[in-house]
Design an enzyme around this catalytic site. Structure first.
Site, short mmCIF file in Angstrom:
data_model
loop_
_atom_site.label_atom_id
_atom_site.label_comp_id
_atom_site.label_asym_id
_atom_site.label_seq_id
_atom_site.Cartn_x
_atom_site.Cartn_y
_atom_site.Cartn_z
N TYR A 1 0.93 -1.25 0.08
CA TYR A 1 -0.12 -0.01 -0.10
C TYR A 1 0.92 1.17 -0.01
O TYR A 1 0.71 2.07 0.77
CB TYR A 1 -1.14 -0.21 1.12
CG TYR A 1 -2.14 0.73 0.90
CD1 TYR A 1 -3.12 0.14 -0.19
CD2 TYR A 1 -2.78 1.98 1.32
CE1 TYR A 1 -4.32 0.80 -0.54
CE2 TYR A 1 -3.98 2.69 0.91
CZ TYR A 1 -4.80 2.08 0.15
OH TYR A 1 -5.78 2.64 -0.39
N LEU A 2 1.90 1.28 -1.03
CA LEU A 2 2.97 2.17 -1.02
C LEU A 2 2.44 3.68 -1.40
O LEU A 2 1.56 4.00 -1.98
CB LEU A 2 3.84 1.83 -2.26
CG LEU A 2 4.32 0.24 -2.13
CD1 LEU A 2 5.33 0.02 -3.48
CD2 LEU A 2 5.10 0.02 -0.94
N GLY B 1 6.24 8.23 0.66
CA GLY B 1 7.30 8.00 1.42
C GLY B 1 8.20 6.53 1.27
O GLY B 1 9.49 6.60 1.10
N HIS B 2 7.51 5.61 0.81
CA HIS B 2 8.16 4.58 0.09
C HIS B 2 9.00 4.90 -1.04
O HIS B 2 10.00 4.26 -1.46
CB HIS B 2 7.15 3.16 -0.22
CG HIS B 2 6.25 2.88 0.99
ND1 HIS B 2 4.96 3.08 1.28
CD2 HIS B 2 6.70 1.84 2.10
CE1 HIS B 2 4.57 2.37 2.07
NE2 HIS B 2 5.76 1.88 2.90
N GLN C 1 4.11 -9.28 13.29
CA GLN C 1 4.17 -8.16 14.02
C GLN C 1 2.88 -7.45 14.24
O GLN C 1 2.63 -6.35 14.73
CB GLN C 1 5.08 -7.14 13.20
CG GLN C 1 4.58 -6.34 11.72
CD GLN C 1 5.57 -5.87 10.92
OE1 GLN C 1 6.08 -6.43 10.22
NE2 GLN C 1 5.56 -4.44 10.90
N ASP D 1 9.43 5.87 11.27
CA ASP D 1 9.36 4.66 12.40
C ASP D 1 10.83 4.70 12.97
O ASP D 1 11.64 3.79 12.65
CB ASP D 1 8.90 3.31 11.76
CG ASP D 1 7.60 3.32 11.17
OD1 ASP D 1 6.64 3.51 11.81
OD2 ASP D 1 7.60 2.91 9.75
N GLN E 1 11.74 1.90 15.12
CA GLN E 1 12.04 0.60 14.48
C GLN E 1 13.49 0.69 13.69
O GLN E 1 14.33 -0.06 13.75
CB GLN E 1 11.01 0.62 13.18
CG GLN E 1 11.19 -0.46 12.00
CD GLN E 1 10.14 -0.70 11.29
OE1 GLN E 1 9.25 -1.22 11.41
NE2 GLN E 1 10.01 -0.10 9.99
N SER F 1 1.65 7.78 5.92
CA SER F 1 1.85 6.47 6.39
C SER F 1 0.60 5.52 5.56
O SER F 1 -0.40 6.13 5.21
CB SER F 1 1.34 6.23 7.77
OG SER F 1 0.65 5.24 8.23
N SER F 2 0.71 4.43 5.43
CA SER F 2 -0.38 3.62 4.58
C SER F 2 -1.82 3.65 5.72
O SER F 2 -2.76 3.34 5.05
CB SER F 2 0.12 2.04 4.63
OG SER F 2 1.33 1.83 3.92
O1 PAF Z 1 8.05 -0.57 8.17
C1 PAF Z 1 7.35 -1.55 7.69
O2 PAF Z 1 6.73 -1.47 6.69
C2 PAF Z 1 7.47 -3.16 8.20
O3 PAF Z 1 7.57 -2.91 9.77
C3 PAF Z 1 8.85 -3.75 7.75
C4 PAF Z 1 10.05 -3.24 8.13
C5 PAF Z 1 8.53 -3.90 6.09
C6 PAF Z 1 8.92 -5.21 8.40
O4 PAF Z 1 7.68 -5.79 8.08
#
Ligand code: PAF
Length: 306
Positions: free
Chosen positions: A43-44, A47-48, A72, A162, A165, A197-198
């Site tokens: 669901y880009l 940001g992606h 997760q 994130d 993360q 964010s998605s």
């Molecule tokens: O940030 C994300 O989209 C996810 O946490 C990742 C790093 C792809 C791991 O599933």
């Protein structure tokens, strides 16, 4: 040789299996070509795309993964509803310089069902997001370790959105000597300041209008620190009060932390990271910014690639 960045969606090759991806990337590395990797859950958004463009600018071959990782998500979270649109994602990946899109299904990634081996990075993972989502970061660290093991030596690109993360993945890569160079990339925001964010797609019109309060709270805190406010508790309160004043936002945490350890800071000297999380309707929104004592607005300006 895979060639120059593609422009048509169907020029991005979909690779569904671990074995095929390994063969393809091993051949590229054996021919002396560098690999850039952008892991995603699909669901880009822009940001992606910014991560993919950064990977394309610095590497010969760009691989991205789309995998909504069950590990997760807690039982009461949105695993089933998580937004998905592979055709749209493929077009965005193509336009952003991706060559290979790794799209495994759950059985390919976890053929034996729930994994027995888990990667965990306490104490970085226990605070902030980890306090509300206690199993989240071990799920992230485990799948990212697995993805790194599948992709092999590469540069891997993650957004600073994130921030916790990113810190955990850097630490994990260092601790486990994983042959991956982790590259952190600036937050990409909507025109009104909301971090992309998605899950922003869950916001109603009213909630979407309220959501930039996070960015305004960060702006205010960055400006206060820039003007010389050294009391971490006072800066935290400043952010919390602004979020509390927005009826549609419910504060989870506001914090001033050390950018490496993520420990709260009481007396601000030099560089810090400001962290925020708030529930706005269905999604929990998170955002963050760097701030430097005596540097007015510098950190936010640098990150603001709207
Ligand atoms: O940030 C994300 O989209 C996810 O946490 C990742 C790093 C792809 C791991 O599933």
């Amino acid at each position: 040789m895979i060639g120059t960045p593609s422009r048509q969606a169907d020029e991005v090759e979909l690779v569904p299996t671990i074995a095929e991806l390994r063969v393809r990337l091993d051949a590229e590395r054996a021919a002396g070509r560098s690999v850039g990797f952008v892991p995603t859950m699909g669901y880009l958004h822009d940001g992606h795309a910014s991560l993919m463009r950064a990977a394309a600018a610095a590497n010969d071959v760009v691989v991205s993964s789309i995998f909504v990782n069950p590990l997760q998500f807690a039982a009461d979270e949105d695993l089933e509803d998580y937004p998905r649109d592979l055709d749209r994602d493929r077009a965005l990946a193509a336009a952003s310089g991706v060559h290979l899109l790794f799209v495994p299904d759950v059985a390919e990634m976890y053929p034996r069902g729930p994994v027995d081996t888990v990667v965990a990075v306490p104490p970085l993972a226990e605070r902030w997001e980890g306090a509300t989502r206690p199993t989240h970061f071990s799920g992230v660290a485990t799948v990212v370790t697995k993805l790194f093991s599948i992709v092999g030596a590469c540069r891997a690109y993650f957004g600073e959105k994130d921030f916790q993360q990113l810190s955990i993945i850097r630490r994990m890569v260092a601790d486990l000597s994983i042959p991956v160079e982790v590259v952190g990339c600036p937050i990409i925001r909507e025109a009104d300041g909301l971090a992309m964010s998605s899950r922003n797609s869950y916001l109603t019109t009213e909630q979407r209008a309220a959501a930039p309060v996070l960015r305004r709270a960060l702006d205010t805190a960055v400006a206060a620190i820039g003007a010389g406010e050294a009391d971490g508790v006072a800066v935290t309160r400043l952010m919390a009060d602004l979020i509390d004043a927005e009826p549609l936002a419910e504060l989870d945490y506001a914090a001033v932390v050390d950018p490496d350890t993520l420990e709260p800071i009481e007396v601000i000297e030099g560089e810090v990271r400001l962290l925020l999380a708030a529930q706005v309707g269905r999604p929990r929104l998170i955002d963050n910014a760097g701030a430097t004592m005596g540097t007015p607005m510098g950190a936010l300006d640098e990150e603001d690639h709207r």
